[in-house]
Design an enzyme around this catalytic site. Sequence first.
Site, PDB file in Angstrom:
ATOM      1  N   THR A  30     -34.904  -1.900  16.774  1.00 45.46           N
ATOM      2  CA  THR A  30     -34.887  -0.446  16.612  1.00 45.46           C
ATOM      3  C   THR A  30     -34.171  -0.086  15.320  1.00 45.46           C
ATOM      4  OG1 THR A  30     -34.926  -0.050  19.000  1.00 45.46           O
ATOM      5  CG2 THR A  30     -34.051   1.721  17.624  1.00 45.46           C
ATOM      6  N   GLY A  31     -34.664   0.949  14.632  1.00 42.05           N
ATOM      7  CA  GLY A  31     -33.990   1.419  13.430  1.00 42.05           C
ATOM      8  C   GLY A  31     -34.882   1.409  12.212  1.00 42.05           C
ATOM      9  N   THR A  33     -34.847  -0.358   9.453  1.00 41.99           N
ATOM     10  CA  THR A  33     -35.289  -1.653   8.901  1.00 41.99           C
ATOM     11  C   THR A  33     -36.260  -2.331   9.868  1.00 41.99           C
ATOM     12  OG1 THR A  33     -33.111  -1.859   7.868  1.00 41.99           O
ATOM     13  CG2 THR A  33     -34.508  -3.792   7.821  1.00 41.99           C
ATOM     14  N   ASP A  85     -34.422  -7.730  14.618  1.00 43.40           N
ATOM     15  CA  ASP A  85     -33.719  -6.465  14.766  1.00 43.40           C
ATOM     16  C   ASP A  85     -32.829  -6.196  13.560  1.00 43.40           C
ATOM     17  OD1 ASP A  85     -32.930  -4.105  15.942  1.00 43.40           O
ATOM     18  OD2 ASP A  85     -32.330  -5.026  17.842  1.00 43.40           O
ATOM     19  N   ALA A  87     -29.417  -4.101  11.579  1.00 45.11           N
ATOM     20  CA  ALA A  87     -27.964  -4.150  11.731  1.00 45.11           C
ATOM     21  C   ALA A  87     -27.334  -3.022  10.931  1.00 45.11           C
ATOM     22  CB  ALA A  87     -27.422  -5.491  11.257  1.00 45.11           C
ATOM     23  N   ASP A  88     -26.164  -2.605  11.378  1.00 43.54           N
ATOM     24  CA  ASP A  88     -25.359  -1.649  10.621  1.00 43.54           C
ATOM     25  C   ASP A  88     -24.415  -2.377   9.665  1.00 43.54           C
ATOM     26  OD1 ASP A  88     -26.405   0.685  11.990  1.00 43.54           O
ATOM     27  OD2 ASP A  88     -25.290  -0.019  13.723  1.00 43.54           O
ATOM     28  N   LYS A  98     -24.151  -3.440  15.573  1.00 50.73           N
ATOM     29  CA  LYS A  98     -25.381  -2.691  15.793  1.00 50.73           C
ATOM     30  C   LYS A  98     -25.044  -1.453  16.626  1.00 50.73           C
ATOM     31  CE  LYS A  98     -29.042  -4.808  17.023  1.00 50.73           C
ATOM     32  NZ  LYS A  98     -29.764  -3.978  16.008  1.00 50.73           N
ATOM     33  N   GLY A 100     -26.040   1.905  15.636  1.00 56.95           N
ATOM     34  CA  GLY A 100     -26.140   3.167  14.933  1.00 56.95           C
ATOM     35  C   GLY A 100     -27.300   4.024  15.420  1.00 56.95           C
ATOM     36  N   GLU A 107     -30.989  -3.606  22.993  1.00 59.78           N
ATOM     37  CA  GLU A 107     -31.036  -4.575  21.900  1.00 59.78           C
ATOM     38  C   GLU A 107     -30.302  -5.856  22.271  1.00 59.78           C
ATOM     39  OE1 GLU A 107     -31.326  -1.705  17.955  1.00 59.78           O
ATOM     40  OE2 GLU A 107     -29.360  -2.116  18.832  1.00 59.78           O
TER      41      GLU A 107
END
Length: 227
Positions: A30-31, A33, A85, A87-88, A98, A100, A107
């Site tokens: 998710t996110g 990227t 996945d 990462a922040d 992770k 954010g 996740e």
Amino acid sequence: MQDPITNAKRAAGEKAASFIRPGMIVGLGTGSTAYWAIQKIGALVKDGLDIQAIATSEASAALARELKIPLTTFAETQRLDIDIDGADEVSENLDVIKGGGGALLREKIVAYHSKQLIIIADEHKYVPTLGRFPLAVEVIPFGWEATGSKLQSLGCRPLLRAKGEEIFITDNGNYIIDCSFGTIKEPQLINDALHNIPGVVETGLFVQMADKVVLGYEDGTTEVREK
């Protein structure tokens, strides 16, 4: 023309998708990227790649359905071959923050049940030590005020996450408290301490879970780092 950060994210996502092989069960992160990885996976499926996937959020599941990526569930399989996945933050030890995007619980479940976790990030997410980015901690709504007070006793500044004027609600119906530690020199100790607090469901610390980290650079190149 894409901005340099988007270019880096896309490069990382597309590189990670190259590790997928026919017949695999794939975790979809998710996110911003992970979005590019899912887009590339969708293109591969359109070209004939035979896979199934489990999404880590309702948003990623919706994107997968839009791209005709076949979805499965943990009722049908308990083991994934690969999970991609974002990462922040990613440390030099390949520990990860992770959450954010608010999907940290799903996740982590998907990552835990995957044979291989590939973390994708733009170059700016790679840091010497975790902690500059606030650590997301998912908590149940009941007693969240008391839970937050205990979180603060660990040395962080806790802040209940909001979405506009409302409290942010996760896909699991929980709240998120973002904890600003400044630096997290011993992530495993912090993770264990957080899990000892009743009301904490999960944390965004992914300690020694990543098998590979794919870093994307603004010029479109990538670098793969492994344990």
